[in-house]
Design an enzyme around this catalytic site. Structure first.
Site, PDB file in Angstrom:
ATOM      1  N   LYS A 171      64.816  20.515 -22.747  1.00 54.00           N
ATOM      2  CA  LYS A 171      63.960  21.184 -21.765  1.00 54.00           C
ATOM      3  C   LYS A 171      64.631  22.443 -21.203  1.00 54.00           C
ATOM      4  O   LYS A 171      65.843  22.648 -21.358  1.00 54.00           O
ATOM      5  CB  LYS A 171      63.620  20.181 -20.651  1.00 54.00           C
ATOM      6  CG  LYS A 171      62.849  18.959 -21.157  1.00 54.00           C
ATOM      7  CD  LYS A 171      62.393  18.089 -19.989  1.00 54.00           C
ATOM      8  CE  LYS A 171      61.644  16.866 -20.490  1.00 54.00           C
ATOM      9  NZ  LYS A 171      61.109  16.056 -19.367  1.00 54.00           N
ATOM     10  N   TYR A 214      51.198  17.911 -21.742  1.00 56.98           N
ATOM     11  CA  TYR A 214      51.357  16.893 -20.701  1.00 56.98           C
ATOM     12  C   TYR A 214      50.017  16.458 -20.106  1.00 56.98           C
ATOM     13  O   TYR A 214      49.989  15.945 -18.984  1.00 56.98           O
ATOM     14  CB  TYR A 214      52.295  17.409 -19.612  1.00 56.98           C
ATOM     15  CG  TYR A 214      53.752  17.399 -20.041  1.00 56.98           C
ATOM     16  CD1 TYR A 214      54.445  16.194 -20.193  1.00 56.98           C
ATOM     17  CD2 TYR A 214      54.444  18.571 -20.305  1.00 56.98           C
ATOM     18  CE1 TYR A 214      55.769  16.161 -20.594  1.00 56.98           C
ATOM     19  CE2 TYR A 214      55.776  18.554 -20.705  1.00 56.98           C
ATOM     20  CZ  TYR A 214      56.423  17.346 -20.840  1.00 56.98           C
ATOM     21  OH  TYR A 214      57.741  17.307 -21.240  1.00 56.98           O
ATOM     22  N   ARG A 250      65.250   6.556 -26.745  1.00 55.25           N
ATOM     23  CA  ARG A 250      65.062   6.365 -25.295  1.00 55.25           C
ATOM     24  C   ARG A 250      66.305   5.730 -24.670  1.00 55.25           C
ATOM     25  O   ARG A 250      66.673   6.040 -23.532  1.00 55.25           O
ATOM     26  CB  ARG A 250      63.790   5.570 -25.022  1.00 55.25           C
ATOM     27  CG  ARG A 250      62.560   6.452 -25.268  1.00 55.25           C
ATOM     28  CD  ARG A 250      61.259   5.709 -25.110  1.00 55.25           C
ATOM     29  NE  ARG A 250      60.907   5.426 -23.726  1.00 55.25           N
ATOM     30  CZ  ARG A 250      60.355   6.313 -22.901  1.00 55.25           C
ATOM     31  NH1 ARG A 250      60.120   7.546 -23.288  1.00 55.25           N
ATOM     32  NH2 ARG A 250      60.022   5.961 -21.676  1.00 55.25           N
ATOM     33  N   ARG A 265      70.703  12.170 -20.217  1.00 55.83           N
ATOM     34  CA  ARG A 265      70.210  12.584 -18.888  1.00 55.83           C
ATOM     35  C   ARG A 265      71.291  12.412 -17.815  1.00 55.83           C
ATOM     36  O   ARG A 265      71.398  13.223 -16.902  1.00 55.83           O
ATOM     37  CB  ARG A 265      68.936  11.814 -18.544  1.00 55.83           C
ATOM     38  CG  ARG A 265      67.727  12.352 -19.312  1.00 55.83           C
ATOM     39  CD  ARG A 265      66.521  11.490 -19.103  1.00 55.83           C
ATOM     40  NE  ARG A 265      65.306  12.099 -19.624  1.00 55.83           N
ATOM     41  CZ  ARG A 265      64.224  11.404 -19.952  1.00 55.83           C
ATOM     42  NH1 ARG A 265      64.209  10.089 -19.815  1.00 55.83           N
ATOM     43  NH2 ARG A 265      63.151  12.024 -20.415  1.00 55.83           N
ATOM     44  N   ASN A 294      64.829  17.088 -16.276  1.00 56.49           N
ATOM     45  CA  ASN A 294      65.672  15.995 -16.770  1.00 56.49           C
ATOM     46  C   ASN A 294      66.159  16.179 -18.213  1.00 56.49           C
ATOM     47  O   ASN A 294      66.347  15.214 -18.942  1.00 56.49           O
ATOM     48  CB  ASN A 294      64.976  14.638 -16.564  1.00 56.49           C
ATOM     49  CG  ASN A 294      63.689  14.502 -17.336  1.00 56.49           C
ATOM     50  OD1 ASN A 294      63.252  15.441 -17.994  1.00 56.49           O
ATOM     51  ND2 ASN A 294      63.078  13.328 -17.288  1.00 56.49           N
ATOM     52  N   HIS A 345      63.183  15.369 -23.448  1.00 60.87           N
ATOM     53  CA  HIS A 345      62.002  14.517 -23.586  1.00 60.87           C
ATOM     54  C   HIS A 345      62.237  13.569 -24.756  1.00 60.87           C
ATOM     55  O   HIS A 345      62.888  13.940 -25.733  1.00 60.87           O
ATOM     56  CB  HIS A 345      60.770  15.382 -23.888  1.00 60.87           C
ATOM     57  CG  HIS A 345      59.562  14.591 -24.265  1.00 60.87           C
ATOM     58  ND1 HIS A 345      58.766  13.987 -23.326  1.00 60.87           N
ATOM     59  CD2 HIS A 345      59.035  14.286 -25.475  1.00 60.87           C
ATOM     60  CE1 HIS A 345      57.789  13.333 -23.947  1.00 60.87           C
ATOM     61  NE2 HIS A 345      57.931  13.505 -25.252  1.00 60.87           N
ATOM     62  N   GLU A 404      52.940  14.152 -30.754  1.00 58.34           N
ATOM     63  CA  GLU A 404      53.801  15.207 -30.200  1.00 58.34           C
ATOM     64  C   GLU A 404      54.451  16.040 -31.308  1.00 58.34           C
ATOM     65  O   GLU A 404      54.564  17.261 -31.188  1.00 58.34           O
ATOM     66  CB  GLU A 404      54.849  14.581 -29.280  1.00 58.34           C
ATOM     67  CG  GLU A 404      54.219  14.001 -28.024  1.00 58.34           C
ATOM     68  CD  GLU A 404      55.140  13.104 -27.215  1.00 58.34           C
ATOM     69  OE1 GLU A 404      54.670  12.564 -26.202  1.00 58.34           O
ATOM     70  OE2 GLU A 404      56.317  12.923 -27.594  1.00 58.34           O
TER      71      GLU A 404
HETATM   72  P1  CMP Z   1      59.202  13.056 -19.681  1.00 63.53           P
HETATM   73  O1  CMP Z   1      59.235  11.566 -19.722  1.00 63.53           O
HETATM   74  O2  CMP Z   1      59.842  13.831 -20.723  1.00 63.53           O
HETATM   75  O3  CMP Z   1      57.668  13.502 -19.547  1.00 63.53           O
HETATM   76  C1  CMP Z   1      56.991  13.389 -18.315  1.00 63.53           C
HETATM   77  C2  CMP Z   1      57.820  14.100 -17.299  1.00 63.53           C
HETATM   78  O4  CMP Z   1      57.319  14.131 -15.994  1.00 63.53           O
HETATM   79  C3  CMP Z   1      59.146  13.373 -17.134  1.00 63.53           C
HETATM   80  O5  CMP Z   1      59.881  13.530 -18.309  1.00 63.53           O
HETATM   81  C4  CMP Z   1      59.708  14.049 -15.918  1.00 63.53           C
HETATM   82  O6  CMP Z   1      60.346  15.265 -16.233  1.00 63.53           O
HETATM   83  C5  CMP Z   1      58.435  14.352 -15.150  1.00 63.53           C
HETATM   84  N1  CMP Z   1      58.373  13.456 -14.009  1.00 63.53           N
HETATM   85  C6  CMP Z   1      58.218  12.131 -14.016  1.00 63.53           C
HETATM   86  N2  CMP Z   1      58.220  11.649 -12.762  1.00 63.53           N
HETATM   87  C7  CMP Z   1      58.380  12.715 -11.940  1.00 63.53           C
HETATM   88  C8  CMP Z   1      58.451  12.861 -10.529  1.00 63.53           C
HETATM   89  N3  CMP Z   1      58.362  11.820  -9.722  1.00 63.53           N
HETATM   90  N4  CMP Z   1      58.618  14.111 -10.051  1.00 63.53           N
HETATM   91  C9  CMP Z   1      58.695  15.171 -10.880  1.00 63.53           C
HETATM   92  N5  CMP Z   1      58.629  15.082 -12.244  1.00 63.53           N
HETATM   93  C10 CMP Z   1      58.473  13.872 -12.751  1.00 63.53           C
END
Ligand code: CMP
Length: 139
Positions: free
Chosen positions: A11, A51, A87, A104, A114, A117, A128
């Protein structure tokens, strides 16, 4: 049947923080093979589409703005049990809750920014991967 593929993106936070090379090496050292790899930048509309499943969540606008804020590195990865093993490798969504040694934990800034993905199912991995790559681009 379980697929051996998953989809990942490094990211914009990790790209800007100079972690791309270390994350690629971490993924390779864990036994994943790169089937496809592309650096690109998502437009706002592309990030909204990728998303879309999160459109009703309170963080959706923030997520779309962040994911279109800079380059990403998209990849298709191959390994036995690729989705589950990847994961485990990346750790929990919130880096504060991610296990020691996970990508992460090592490289993410926050729950929203984070670092990486990872697809959450075989079905989503295929969707995806197809968002970023044609069949010809997956060797
Ligand atoms: P990812 O699982 O890659 O895809 C969905 C994303 O939403 C997740 O990573 C986070 O980066 C983001 N995300 C999930 N929960 C939150 C949250 N509470 N606040 C901000 N971003 C979030």
């Amino acid at each position: 049947m379980t697929s051996n593929n998953t989809f990942t993106m490094i990211k914009p936070d990790a790209m800007a923080d100079g972690h791309m090379g270390k994350i690629l090496a971490h993924i390779q050292a864990a036994g994943f093979r790169f089937k496809a790899l592309k650096m690109t930048r998502l437009s706002q509309a592309q990030a909204e589409a990728f998303y879309a499943v999160h459109a009703a969540r309170p963080f959706y606008g923030e997520l779309v703005a962040f994911m279109s804020s800079g380059p990403v590195l998209a990849a298709v990865l191959e390994k036995d049990q690729a989705v589950a093993d990847f994961r485990t490798l990346i750790g929990a969504t919130n880096p504060e809750q991610a296990a020691e040694g996970t990508i992460r934990k090592l490289y993410a800034r926050s729950i929203g920014e984070n670092a990486v993905h990872g697809s959450d199912s075989d079905e989503n991995a295929a969707i995806e991967a197809a968002f970023f790559f044609s069949g010809l681009e997956q060797a």
